[in-house]
Design a protein around this motif. Structure first.
Motif, mmCIF file in Angstrom:
data_model
loop_
_atom_site.group_PDB
_atom_site.id
_atom_site.type_symbol
_atom_site.label_atom_id
_atom_site.label_comp_id
_atom_site.label_asym_id
_atom_site.label_seq_id
_atom_site.Cartn_x
_atom_site.Cartn_y
_atom_site.Cartn_z
ATOM 1 N N HIS A 69 2.090 2.832 -3.265
ATOM 2 C CA HIS A 69 1.312 3.533 -4.085
ATOM 3 C C HIS A 69 1.043 5.004 -3.716
ATOM 4 O O HIS A 69 0.989 5.116 -2.537
ATOM 5 N N SER A 70 1.461 5.836 -4.672
ATOM 6 C CA SER A 70 1.409 7.363 -4.167
ATOM 7 C C SER A 70 0.372 7.922 -3.697
ATOM 8 O O SER A 70 0.542 8.780 -2.610
ATOM 9 N N GLN A 71 -0.764 7.311 -3.842
ATOM 10 C CA GLN A 71 -1.915 8.258 -3.448
ATOM 11 C C GLN A 71 -1.980 7.842 -1.874
ATOM 12 O O GLN A 71 -2.681 8.340 -1.155
ATOM 13 N N PHE A 72 -1.463 6.574 -1.181
ATOM 14 C CA PHE A 72 -1.462 6.123 -0.139
ATOM 15 C C PHE A 72 -0.206 6.367 0.843
ATOM 16 O O PHE A 72 -0.235 6.085 2.185
ATOM 17 N N TYR A 73 0.952 6.836 -0.006
ATOM 18 C CA TYR A 73 2.412 6.935 0.577
ATOM 19 C C TYR A 73 2.181 7.937 1.754
ATOM 20 O O TYR A 73 1.518 9.280 1.594
ATOM 21 N N ASP A 74 2.656 7.651 2.907
ATOM 22 C CA ASP A 74 2.851 8.567 4.038
ATOM 23 C C ASP A 74 4.468 8.581 4.242
ATOM 24 O O ASP A 74 4.666 7.284 4.770
ATOM 25 N N ARG A 128 0.832 -1.281 -0.093
ATOM 26 C CA ARG A 128 0.044 -0.092 -0.034
ATOM 27 C C ARG A 128 0.902 1.251 -0.028
ATOM 28 O O ARG A 128 0.392 2.235 -0.551
ATOM 29 N N GLN A 129 2.125 1.198 0.805
ATOM 30 C CA GLN A 129 2.976 2.451 0.835
ATOM 31 C C GLN A 129 3.717 2.551 -0.551
ATOM 32 O O GLN A 129 4.233 3.750 -0.726
ATOM 33 N N ASP A 170 4.312 3.239 -10.511
ATOM 34 C CA ASP A 170 5.448 3.818 -10.086
ATOM 35 C C ASP A 170 6.469 3.051 -9.303
ATOM 36 O O ASP A 170 6.357 2.811 -8.261
ATOM 37 N N HIS A 209 -13.911 -2.865 -1.638
ATOM 38 C CA HIS A 209 -13.844 -1.346 -1.602
ATOM 39 C C HIS A 209 -15.402 -1.006 -1.618
ATOM 40 O O HIS A 209 -16.354 -1.897 -1.359
#
Length: 290
Positions: free
Chosen positions: A33-38, A30-31, A71, A108
């Protein structure tokens, strides 16, 4: 795995309390994926992963969420210094579409007819293979079909592909089986999604229901016209054929319907009888159906 010197990392499989919860490394994937990256979560995971695996020569990770990464920069950074090998199983286009559709509905709040989803499902297999080739020292792509798998089983086939024949697939825990929902259970989840009623319900509830009755899992009906139209325009299947030769095409017209009105009332009572779904029992939507 541990007895054979393979580290199936605990990092990335924990719940919020730190206990091992997931069978796969969804949190790491999950990390990526740029949209979920923290950045804080990512860096903590990266350090924890390195601390856990530093004394191991063979490390194994698995998650279906790696499949949708586009990515490669975060993967390259996370696994910097590691020698990466990729083993990936590829489904036939229509089977892939049905699997992804059921997964998105189940896990989802996605809502769409299957026909619409399938018409717009256009995976680019050339690009997919190229992106994994770009970061790995070895990539192995295999066709996901029982006729092509050792003993018709993906676990036995994976072990053979891994080159670790000493591993015993018969000891695989039954709870790692990942059931996709189908039939009236999938229709029920679609209904919840469409009315925004699924947000607080844990996805494991639906997996548990799927294990209750074979009617709630497996493949569902796709008409021959839609099947022919999707497959006929599929560059994805053309690529599969170039990799693996002629591929068997499943006939989905013989599968059970996605929605079965004959058993809907009976199934609805079973679904609403679950304690996690009991709050829906008197919802106006379902009150009108009974």
């Amino acid at each position: 795995l541990a007895q054979q010197g393979i580290c199936y990392a605990a990092t990335g499989r924990e719940n919020a309390k730190g206990a091992i919860y997931h069978t796969a490394h969804h949190i790491i994937a999950r990390q990526m994926h740029s949209q979920f990256y923290d950045s804080e979560t990512y860096n903590n995971l990266k350090q924890k992963f390195r601390d856990e695996t530093t004394s191991h020569d063979a490390i194994l990770l698995s998650s279906e969420r790696f499949d949708t990464i586009t990515d490669m920069d975060l993967i390259t950074d996370f696994f910097e210094g590691f020698d990466i090998s990729i083993i990936c199983y590829l489904r036939e286009h229509l089977e892939f579409a049905q699997s992804m559709y059921a997964n998105r509905v189940q896990n989802h709040t996605f809502f769409s007819s299957f026909d619409y989803y399938a018409e717009h499902f256009t995976p680019n297999l050339d690009a997919y293979i190229a992106q994994w080739d770009s970061i790995a020292s070895e990539t192995v792509f295999k066709y996901y079909n029982r006729q092509h798998l050792k003993y018709g089983n993906i676990i036995d086939d994976f072990i053979e592909t891994l080159g670790r024949s000493e591993l015993d697939a018969s000891n695989t825990p039954s709870n790692i089986i990942n059931l996709s929902i189908s039939g009236n259970l999938l229709s029920f989840k679609l209904l919840l999604n469409s009315f925004q009623l699924a947000g607080d319900i844990h996805k494991n509830v639906f997996g548990s229901l799927a294990a209750q009755d074979p009617r709630y899992t497996g493949k569902f009906h796709i008409g021959p016209d839609l099947s022919a139209r999707i497959r006929g325009a599929s560059a994805y299947n053309a690529k599969l054929t170039s990799l693996f030769g002629d591929i068997p095409l499943r006939d989905y017209s013989c599968e059970p319907p996605l929605f079965d009105p004959e058993t809907w009332q009976q199934d609805l009572e079973i679904f609403l009888g679950r304690k996690e779904l009991a709050h829906l029992h008197e919802h106006p939507l379902f009150a009108r159906m009974r």
